[in-house]
Write an enzyme that holds these catalytic residues in place. Structure first.
Site, PDB file in Angstrom:
ATOM      1  N   CYS A  54     -16.969  23.864 -18.030  1.00  0.00           N
ATOM      2  CA  CYS A  54     -15.638  23.697 -18.627  1.00  0.00           C
ATOM      3  C   CYS A  54     -15.527  22.290 -19.219  1.00  0.00           C
ATOM      4  CB  CYS A  54     -14.559  23.915 -17.563  1.00  0.00           C
ATOM      5  SG  CYS A  54     -12.894  23.758 -18.225  1.00  0.00           S
ATOM      6  N   CYS A  58     -10.858  17.893 -14.779  1.00  0.00           N
ATOM      7  CA  CYS A  58     -10.073  17.987 -13.540  1.00  0.00           C
ATOM      8  C   CYS A  58     -10.946  17.516 -12.359  1.00  0.00           C
ATOM      9  CB  CYS A  58      -9.599  19.426 -13.340  1.00  0.00           C
ATOM     10  SG  CYS A  58      -8.901  20.164 -14.837  1.00  0.00           S
ATOM     11  N   CYS A  61     -12.432  19.858  -9.636  1.00  0.00           N
ATOM     12  CA  CYS A  61     -12.962  21.182  -9.990  1.00  0.00           C
ATOM     13  C   CYS A  61     -14.488  21.249 -10.093  1.00  0.00           C
ATOM     14  CB  CYS A  61     -12.335  21.652 -11.295  1.00  0.00           C
ATOM     15  SG  CYS A  61     -12.836  23.358 -11.681  1.00  0.00           S
ATOM     16  N   CYS A  98      -6.915  39.199 -10.092  1.00  0.00           N
ATOM     17  CA  CYS A  98      -6.733  37.980 -10.895  1.00  0.00           C
ATOM     18  C   CYS A  98      -8.065  37.548 -11.491  1.00  0.00           C
ATOM     19  CB  CYS A  98      -6.222  36.828 -10.044  1.00  0.00           C
ATOM     20  SG  CYS A  98      -4.738  37.205  -9.131  1.00  0.00           S
ATOM     21  N   CYS A 129      -3.584  39.882 -13.378  1.00  0.00           N
ATOM     22  CA  CYS A 129      -3.266  38.460 -13.550  1.00  0.00           C
ATOM     23  C   CYS A 129      -4.464  37.803 -14.216  1.00  0.00           C
ATOM     24  CB  CYS A 129      -3.003  37.825 -12.182  1.00  0.00           C
ATOM     25  SG  CYS A 129      -2.708  36.041 -12.272  1.00  0.00           S
ATOM     26  N   CYS A 189       2.857  32.586 -12.638  1.00  0.00           N
ATOM     27  CA  CYS A 189       2.265  32.136 -11.375  1.00  0.00           C
ATOM     28  C   CYS A 189       1.924  30.666 -11.588  1.00  0.00           C
ATOM     29  CB  CYS A 189       1.018  32.966 -11.078  1.00  0.00           C
ATOM     30  SG  CYS A 189       0.072  32.364  -9.669  1.00  0.00           S
ATOM     31  N   ARG A 261       2.094  31.465  -2.280  1.00  0.00           N
ATOM     32  CA  ARG A 261       0.742  31.865  -1.877  1.00  0.00           C
ATOM     33  C   ARG A 261       0.020  30.769  -1.110  1.00  0.00           C
ATOM     34  NH1 ARG A 261      -1.952  33.837  -6.576  1.00  0.00           N
ATOM     35  NH2 ARG A 261      -0.880  35.764  -6.114  1.00  0.00           N
TER      36      ARG A 261
HETATM   37  N1  SAM Z   1      -9.493  26.808 -16.356  1.00  0.00           N
HETATM   38  C1  SAM Z   1      -8.187  27.302 -16.190  1.00  0.00           C
HETATM   39  C2  SAM Z   1      -7.188  26.181 -15.905  1.00  0.00           C
HETATM   40  O1  SAM Z   1      -7.536  25.244 -15.205  1.00  0.00           O
HETATM   41  O2  SAM Z   1      -6.064  26.268 -16.382  1.00  0.00           O
HETATM   42  C3  SAM Z   1      -8.067  28.362 -15.116  1.00  0.00           C
HETATM   43  C4  SAM Z   1      -8.950  28.306 -13.884  1.00  0.00           C
HETATM   44  S1  SAM Z   1      -8.690  26.922 -12.795  1.00  0.00           S
HETATM   45  C5  SAM Z   1     -10.066  26.976 -11.768  1.00  0.00           C
HETATM   46  C6  SAM Z   1      -7.279  27.449 -11.839  1.00  0.00           C
HETATM   47  C7  SAM Z   1      -6.753  26.530 -10.779  1.00  0.00           C
HETATM   48  O3  SAM Z   1      -7.618  26.527  -9.661  1.00  0.00           O
HETATM   49  C8  SAM Z   1      -6.594  25.056 -11.097  1.00  0.00           C
HETATM   50  O4  SAM Z   1      -5.476  24.782 -11.856  1.00  0.00           O
HETATM   51  C9  SAM Z   1      -6.466  24.460  -9.691  1.00  0.00           C
HETATM   52  O5  SAM Z   1      -5.119  24.413  -9.307  1.00  0.00           O
HETATM   53  C10 SAM Z   1      -7.251  25.448  -8.821  1.00  0.00           C
HETATM   54  N2  SAM Z   1      -8.469  24.804  -8.296  1.00  0.00           N
HETATM   55  C11 SAM Z   1      -9.607  24.559  -8.961  1.00  0.00           C
HETATM   56  N3  SAM Z   1     -10.509  23.913  -8.188  1.00  0.00           N
HETATM   57  C12 SAM Z   1      -9.913  23.742  -6.979  1.00  0.00           C
HETATM   58  C13 SAM Z   1     -10.318  23.140  -5.752  1.00  0.00           C
HETATM   59  N4  SAM Z   1     -11.506  22.546  -5.628  1.00  0.00           N
HETATM   60  N5  SAM Z   1      -9.467  23.156  -4.707  1.00  0.00           N
HETATM   61  C14 SAM Z   1      -8.249  23.743  -4.835  1.00  0.00           C
HETATM   62  N6  SAM Z   1      -7.820  24.319  -5.980  1.00  0.00           N
HETATM   63  C15 SAM Z   1      -8.623  24.317  -7.037  1.00  0.00           C
HETATM   64 FE1  SF4 Z   2     -11.733  23.669 -16.285  1.00  0.00          FE
HETATM   65 FE2  SF4 Z   2     -11.677  23.607 -13.654  1.00  0.00          FE
HETATM   66 FE3  SF4 Z   2      -9.920  22.180 -15.028  1.00  0.00          FE
HETATM   67 FE4  SF4 Z   2      -9.748  24.892 -15.034  1.00  0.00          FE
HETATM   68  S1  SF4 Z   2      -9.467  23.532 -13.297  1.00  0.00           S
HETATM   69  S2  SF4 Z   2      -9.559  23.506 -16.783  1.00  0.00           S
HETATM   70  S3  SF4 Z   2     -11.930  25.416 -14.901  1.00  0.00           S
HETATM   71  S4  SF4 Z   2     -12.139  21.874 -15.033  1.00  0.00           S
END
Ligand code: SAM
Ligand code: SF4
Ligand code: DTB
Length: 345
Positions: A54, A58, A61, A98, A129, A189, A261
């Site tokens: 990606c 973040c 992530c 989802c 979802c 959500c 949730r």
């Molecule tokens: N990429 C898209 C986005 O970020 O909008 C959708 C998928 S992203 C993985 C969805 C959500 O997963 C993130 O916004 C975050 O809140 C949650 N998430 C991702 N990695 C995480 C982690 N290590 N621990 C807890 N929540 C996590």
């Molecule tokens: Fe990409 Fe992870 Fe951020 Fe979603 S949460 S935008 S998958 S880096």
């Protein structure tokens, strides 16, 4: 009937988060009983339909291309494979499916495949979802017209702490996507993550952002940070689990009719901690061995926990059904009886 407030101040919410624990849980449980059957929890199953690489940064992530977490990059899954996973989730008792993609936003060339996935999952009788990153107005409308029930897009944290977590998209971008989803007519959500080194005031400020949206999200995921090696947040100190429970309780109080949730992080929680979260008003979980890329409790372990707690999975639109309405009514009536802790005579 009282309408939920949409004018919360961060200081009000800090006060709630700092209440004595027992009093806070009692308050949250009282609100919960007014709107839900306390013995039902909604179950959703997650599937990563496009994993890794990606472009976003973040810091929590494992799927960000900015960090080395050892994840293999995968292309968008084939529609038939997604549908096979949905069928398996249904057979295990999930009511919502989802689908998540590691994208900043979907591209136009992806839309026909996403639309086929939505139609196919709906045909199985599951709620749908998706969480695909930012959506523009047209994309939101296309997904809604294909039958998508919910769109997940998290605010993640407070506006104040946000810059310490993500730099490649703004808080305003996230709010705009939520608006596009709502305006297109889908259920929202939206929630966040705790345990990222934020302060109590940041947790309050995240909850204020969610609760002051023009309409409360129907679903509010509260994620406990899953620390993944290779991400900048891998070595953060653990948050006191009671602070997590408090966050759930305050989400319940602020957004009385939303499903809250108990989201990521359950794999590292004891049964007792999860039971406290249900007591605090959490009434939805992710069900199945995997979240997107990290582990979740085994489905049979969750069913055992439900059985020990007398919890049943919530049927579709469960709480509109007459029988469940009667159960709620009884529970509320009991709640309204004055409670006597000792014989004062
Ligand atoms: N990429 C898209 C986005 O970020 O909008 C959708 C998928 S992203 C993985 C969805 C959500 O997963 C993130 O916004 C975050 O809140 C949650 N998430 C991702 N990695 C995480 C982690 N290590 N621990 C807890 N929540 C996590
Ligand atoms: Fe990409 Fe992870 Fe951020 Fe979603 S949460 S935008 S998958 S880096
Ligand atoms: C949400 O709030 N949490 C889910 C879902 N929405 C998409 C994702 C949790 C991801 C945890 C890390 C992983 O498994 O990659």
């Amino acid at each position: 009937m009282q309408h939920p407030r949409h004018d919360w101040q961060v200081s009000d919410v800090c006060d709630l988060l700092e209440k004595p624990f027992n009093e806070l849980i009692y308050l949250a449980q009282s609100v919960h009983l007014q709107h839900f059957n306390p013995n039902q929890v909604q179950v959703s199953t997650l599937l990563s339909i496009k994993t890794g690489a990606c472009p976003e940064d973040c810091k929590y992530c494992p799927q960000s291309a900015h960090y080395h977490t050892g994840l293999d990059r995968e292309r968008l899954m084939q529609v038939q494979n997604v549908l096979a996973e949905a069928e398996a989730a249904k057979a295990k008792g999930a009511s919502r499916f989802c689908m998540g993609a590691a994208w900043r936003n979907p591209k136009d060339r992806d839309m026909p495949y996403l639309i086929e996935m939505i139609k196919g999952v709906k045909k199985l009788g599951l709620e749908t979802c998706m969480t695909l990153g930012m959506l523009n107005e047209l994309q939101a409308k296309q997904l809604q017209q294909s039958g998508l029930d919910y769109y997940n897009h998290n605010l993640d944290t407070s506006p104040e702490f946000y810059g310490d977590v993500i730099t490649t998209r703004t808080y305003q971008d996230r709010l705009q996507t939520l608006k596009n989803v709502r305006d297109a007519g889908m259920k929202v959500c939206a929630g966040g993550i705790v345990g990222m080194g934020e302060s109590l005031s940041d947790r309050a400020s995240l909850l204020v952002q969610l609760a002051n949206l023009p309409k409360h999200p129907e679903s509010v995921p509260i994620n406990m940070l899953v620390k993944v090696e290779g991400t900048p947040f891998a070595e953060l100190e653990d948050l006191d689990p009671f602070e997590f429970v408090r966050t759930v309780a305050v989400a319940r109080i602020l957004m009385p009719r939303s499903h809250v949730r108990l989201s990521a992080g359950r794999e590292n929680m004891s049964d007792e901690l999860q039971a406290l979260c249900f007591l605090a008003g959490a009434n939805s979980i992710f069900y199945g061995e995997k979240l997107l890329t990290t582990a979740n409790p085994q489905a049979d372990a969750d069913l055992r926990l439900f059985e020990r707690l007398g919890i049943e999975p919530e049927p579709h639109q469960g709480y509109d059904d007459e029988v469940h309405a009667a159960v709620i009514e009884d529970a509320v009536q009991e709640q309204q009886q004055p409670v006597r802790y000792y014989d004062a005579s």
